[in-house]
Design an enzyme around this catalytic site. Structure first.
Site, PDB file in Angstrom:
ATOM      1  N   ARG A  50      59.883   0.177  15.977  1.00 44.13           N
ATOM      2  CA  ARG A  50      59.823   1.439  16.700  1.00 44.13           C
ATOM      3  C   ARG A  50      58.480   2.159  16.569  1.00 44.13           C
ATOM      4  O   ARG A  50      57.986   2.718  17.534  1.00 44.13           O
ATOM      5  CB  ARG A  50      60.928   2.345  16.184  1.00 44.13           C
ATOM      6  CG  ARG A  50      61.804   2.854  17.299  1.00 44.13           C
ATOM      7  CD  ARG A  50      62.940   3.668  16.785  1.00 44.13           C
ATOM      8  NE  ARG A  50      63.128   3.512  15.342  1.00 44.13           N
ATOM      9  CZ  ARG A  50      64.259   3.775  14.708  1.00 44.13           C
ATOM     10  NH1 ARG A  50      65.288   4.192  15.376  1.00 44.13           N
ATOM     11  NH2 ARG A  50      64.370   3.628  13.413  1.00 44.13           N
ATOM     12  N   HIS A 177      70.790 -16.552   2.998  1.00 45.49           N
ATOM     13  CA  HIS A 177      69.587 -17.089   2.331  1.00 45.49           C
ATOM     14  C   HIS A 177      69.956 -17.968   1.128  1.00 45.49           C
ATOM     15  O   HIS A 177      69.132 -18.753   0.667  1.00 45.49           O
ATOM     16  CB  HIS A 177      68.604 -15.984   1.971  1.00 45.49           C
ATOM     17  CG  HIS A 177      68.946 -15.191   0.755  1.00 45.49           C
ATOM     18  ND1 HIS A 177      69.868 -14.192   0.757  1.00 45.49           N
ATOM     19  CD2 HIS A 177      68.484 -15.271  -0.518  1.00 45.49           C
ATOM     20  CE1 HIS A 177      69.957 -13.667  -0.464  1.00 45.49           C
ATOM     21  NE2 HIS A 177      69.118 -14.314  -1.254  1.00 45.49           N
ATOM     22  N   GLU A 215      73.738 -10.364 -11.503  1.00 43.82           N
ATOM     23  CA  GLU A 215      72.429  -9.727 -11.324  1.00 43.82           C
ATOM     24  C   GLU A 215      72.263  -8.621 -12.354  1.00 43.82           C
ATOM     25  O   GLU A 215      73.247  -8.029 -12.794  1.00 43.82           O
ATOM     26  CB  GLU A 215      72.323  -9.116  -9.925  1.00 43.82           C
ATOM     27  CG  GLU A 215      72.433 -10.130  -8.805  1.00 43.82           C
ATOM     28  CD  GLU A 215      72.317  -9.464  -7.442  1.00 43.82           C
ATOM     29  OE1 GLU A 215      71.198  -9.456  -6.898  1.00 43.82           O
ATOM     30  OE2 GLU A 215      73.314  -8.937  -6.936  1.00 43.82           O
ATOM     31  N   ASP A 234      79.342  -7.833   0.319  1.00 40.55           N
ATOM     32  CA  ASP A 234      77.905  -8.066   0.145  1.00 40.55           C
ATOM     33  C   ASP A 234      77.618  -9.474  -0.389  1.00 40.55           C
ATOM     34  O   ASP A 234      76.615 -10.082  -0.022  1.00 40.55           O
ATOM     35  CB  ASP A 234      77.333  -7.009  -0.818  1.00 40.55           C
ATOM     36  CG  ASP A 234      75.829  -7.130  -0.987  1.00 40.55           C
ATOM     37  OD1 ASP A 234      75.126  -7.113   0.045  1.00 40.55           O
ATOM     38  OD2 ASP A 234      75.354  -7.246  -2.131  1.00 40.55           O
ATOM     39  N   HIS A 239      77.519 -15.402   0.295  1.00 41.77           N
ATOM     40  CA  HIS A 239      76.834 -16.289  -0.652  1.00 41.77           C
ATOM     41  C   HIS A 239      77.810 -17.103  -1.516  1.00 41.77           C
ATOM     42  O   HIS A 239      77.672 -18.321  -1.643  1.00 41.77           O
ATOM     43  CB  HIS A 239      75.913 -15.488  -1.571  1.00 41.77           C
ATOM     44  CG  HIS A 239      74.925 -14.622  -0.845  1.00 41.77           C
ATOM     45  ND1 HIS A 239      74.354 -14.981   0.349  1.00 41.77           N
ATOM     46  CD2 HIS A 239      74.406 -13.403  -1.143  1.00 41.77           C
ATOM     47  CE1 HIS A 239      73.519 -14.025   0.752  1.00 41.77           C
ATOM     48  NE2 HIS A 239      73.545 -13.059  -0.141  1.00 41.77           N
ATOM     49  N   LYS A 330      76.645  -6.519 -10.185  1.00 40.32           N
ATOM     50  CA  LYS A 330      75.348  -5.869 -10.379  1.00 40.32           C
ATOM     51  C   LYS A 330      75.285  -5.326 -11.804  1.00 40.32           C
ATOM     52  O   LYS A 330      76.314  -5.008 -12.393  1.00 40.32           O
ATOM     53  CB  LYS A 330      75.229  -4.666  -9.439  1.00 40.32           C
ATOM     54  CG  LYS A 330      75.366  -5.002  -7.971  1.00 40.32           C
ATOM     55  CD  LYS A 330      74.080  -5.525  -7.395  1.00 40.32           C
ATOM     56  CE  LYS A 330      74.228  -5.766  -5.899  1.00 40.32           C
ATOM     57  NZ  LYS A 330      73.303  -6.781  -5.413  1.00 40.32           N
TER      58      LYS A 330
HETATM   59  C1  BG6 Z   1      71.666 -10.065  -0.829  1.00 43.69           C
HETATM   60  C2  BG6 Z   1      72.559  -8.941  -1.241  1.00 43.69           C
HETATM   61  O1  BG6 Z   1      72.226 -10.754   0.261  1.00 43.69           O
HETATM   62  O2  BG6 Z   1      71.499 -10.973  -1.914  1.00 43.69           O
HETATM   63  C3  BG6 Z   1      71.999  -8.233  -2.459  1.00 43.69           C
HETATM   64  O3  BG6 Z   1      72.698  -8.017  -0.178  1.00 43.69           O
HETATM   65  C4  BG6 Z   1      71.703  -9.216  -3.552  1.00 43.69           C
HETATM   66  O4  BG6 Z   1      72.893  -7.224  -2.917  1.00 43.69           O
HETATM   67  C5  BG6 Z   1      70.884 -10.397  -3.047  1.00 43.69           C
HETATM   68  O5  BG6 Z   1      70.989  -8.537  -4.576  1.00 43.69           O
HETATM   69  C6  BG6 Z   1      70.747 -11.474  -4.104  1.00 43.69           C
HETATM   70  O6  BG6 Z   1      69.827 -12.449  -3.688  1.00 43.69           O
HETATM   71  P1  BG6 Z   1      68.986 -13.306  -4.725  1.00 43.69           P
HETATM   72  O7  BG6 Z   1      68.268 -14.308  -3.889  1.00 43.69           O
HETATM   73  O8  BG6 Z   1      68.090 -12.364  -5.436  1.00 43.69           O
HETATM   74  O9  BG6 Z   1      69.992 -13.916  -5.650  1.00 43.69           O
END
Ligand code: BG6
Length: 482
Positions: A50, A177, A215, A234, A239, A330
């Protein structure tokens, strides 16, 4: 000799090109691919967002982002200058006409075109439509979309429909990812590239499997998003479920996009509903080095979970009776993502006096310290007689590959190159995402209907007591977080 697989010349448009993900991951990743020689000369990256700014300002913004978020390669200023010279910028109005004609002028139709929607899902429809009305996209263009892909089955279906109105499924790349992580692909290599493991990969030999994604970071800074999602939406729905699918799926007949995704889908469909007493939701309290979840999320009355542990079952011939324990949180004690396969105990020992319980444990570490180890039982070396000890056969990748190894691309760079190559294997198919929500929706609805209150855990701990108790009841233990 470089083993980097070349890709064709491309134009990559990043909608949301000034955003957090673009600056932290996408562009620093592309710079590493550029340096490794994988980004062909003549390829262009077009940031679109934007804000009004010119291309020169965008180039400096990205050079700064690389300096802030990149690794050692950021010191290679010569390459960085050459890289940012391949960048353009267009100020664009997703909901109006501003910028589209200019964008149409920049994107070439005779190279691979990819459009990365690194924006709120509410804009997907507008972007997809305008890419067509302005005749920018064609039948070969690829679009890349990020999670969250909806927040339940209904919204995911609606998103799939919106995208399908403009693009064929073969053009849509839904990113998770985790699928781009080196070890995740290695999991498939190990399972299907060795004689050793696959015969044992079933309920005759496996006692249970644990998947942990712990994490140490909290949700500070992104509470607005996170508080409406929680760990289930999330992390688990995407994942952790992807990891579960890869560890549990049947061997596909070949390593191809639909072959792999068909098998993953079958796993999701075979997942049983999870009883409430097999789910532990947690929320972190303040600890010695940080505030509580509620402070981080700026919501003093939040009941959102920042931790989840659950016991899952896959109802098929291979896995019936083998629990899959999933946990993610977390602000835990350690950053550790690991899949651990616990094989069954020996039925009988032939060694007199050996009372220890020996079992083989295969652990696959996603991060940190990527690699695998297999616990095996051997004779304790030395004169002490026939005494058994358990030792790890360690396959830490960094050690195994040595210092001359090719740089391992991070998840985003690998996935973006797969988009350019047109390889969908490591992307989620629409039906897969819907099936995943179809499994998590009733669980989430269940605790919402019960007004479930998450259990507390101290920041920096291994999670709520109840999560430990859940395994204890089954005579098992979570793998230690270190
Ligand atoms: C993201 C989540 O998809 O993955 C985050 O939204 C999380 O909350 C992250 O921290 C973790 O990714 P990685 O690659 O650091 O394990």
């Amino acid at each position: 000799v470089s083993r980097v697989i070349p890709v064709e010349t491309f134009d990559l448009v990043i909608f949301g090109g000034t955003g957090d993900l673009a600056r932290r991951k996408i562009l620093p990743g592309l710079f590493r691919r550029f340096r490794s020689g994988q980004m062909p000369v003549g390829s262009r990256i077009i940031g679109a967002a934007r804000s009004e700014m010119d291309t020169a300002a965008y180039r400096s913004m990205i050079a700064e982002a690389v300096a802030e978020f990149g690794g050692d390669e950021k010191n290679d200023t010569k390459s960085l200058d050459a890289f940012v010279a391949a960048l353009d910028y267009v100020a664009i109005d997703a909901k109006g006409d501003g910028g589209w004609v200019e964008l149409a002028g920049l994107v070439r139709s005779d190279v691979v075109q990819a459009f990365y929607f690194s924006v709120a899902p509410s804009l997907f429809g507008d972007l997809a439509e305008r890419l067509h009305t302005h005749k920018i996209a064609n039948a070969q263009s690829r679009i890349v979309v990020e999670k969250p892909f909806g927040r339940d089955l209904e919204t995911a279906r609606a998103l799939n429909k919106t995208l399908a109105a403009h693009f064929d499924e073969s053009q849509i790349y839904r990113i998770d990812h985790y699928l781009g992580k080196e070890t995740v692909q290695n999991l498939m290599a190990v399972r299907f590239g060795n004689m050793l493991f696959e015969p044992l990969w079933n309920n005759h030999y496996v006692d249970h499997i644990q998947i942990t994604v712990a994490e140490t970071v909290g949700v500070g800074g992104r509470g607005g998003y996170y508080d409406k999602s929680g760990a289930m939406r999330d992390m688990v729905q995407n994942h952790l479920m992807q990891l579960l699918c890869l560890i549990a799926m049947e061997p596909p007949n070949q390593y191809g996009p639909d072959e792999v995704r068909d098998e993953k889908l079958k796993v999701i469909r075979a997942l049983q509903p999870v009883a409430p007493h097999h789910i532990v939701r947690g929320q972190y309290d303040a600890g010695p080095d940080g505030p509580s979840y509620r402070e981080d999320a700026e919501n003093p009355r939040s009941f959102t979970e920042s931790f989840i542990a659950m016991k899952c079952e896959i109802a098929n011939w291979r896995w019936a009776g083998v629990p899959f324990y999933l946990r993610t949180g977390k602000r835990m004690k350690a950053r550790s993502s690991e899949i651990t396969v616990y094989f069954k105990d020996l039925g009988h020992t032939i060694f007199e006096g050996d009372v220890a319980r020996h079992r083989n444990i295969l652990s696959i570490r996603l991060q940190p310290n990527e690699g695998m180890d297999l616990q095996v039982t051997i004779k304790e070396p030395g004169p002490g007689g026939m005494r058994l000890i358990d030792v790890p056969l360690d396959m830490t990748f960094a050690d195994a590959l040595g210092p001359d190894a090719e740089e391992v691309p991070d998840a985003y760079e690998r996935l973006i190159m797969d988009v350019i190559r047109g390889n969908q294997t490591l992307f989620m198919r629409g039906d897969e995402v819907e099936a995943a929500w179809g499994w998590t929706d009733p669980l989430i609805n269940g605790w919402e209907a019960r007004n479930d209150v998450p259990k507390h855990y101290e920041a920096g701990s291994a999670g709520p007591e109840d999560a430990l108790a859940m395994l204890h009841r089954d005579g098992r233990k979570w793998r230690e977080l270190k």
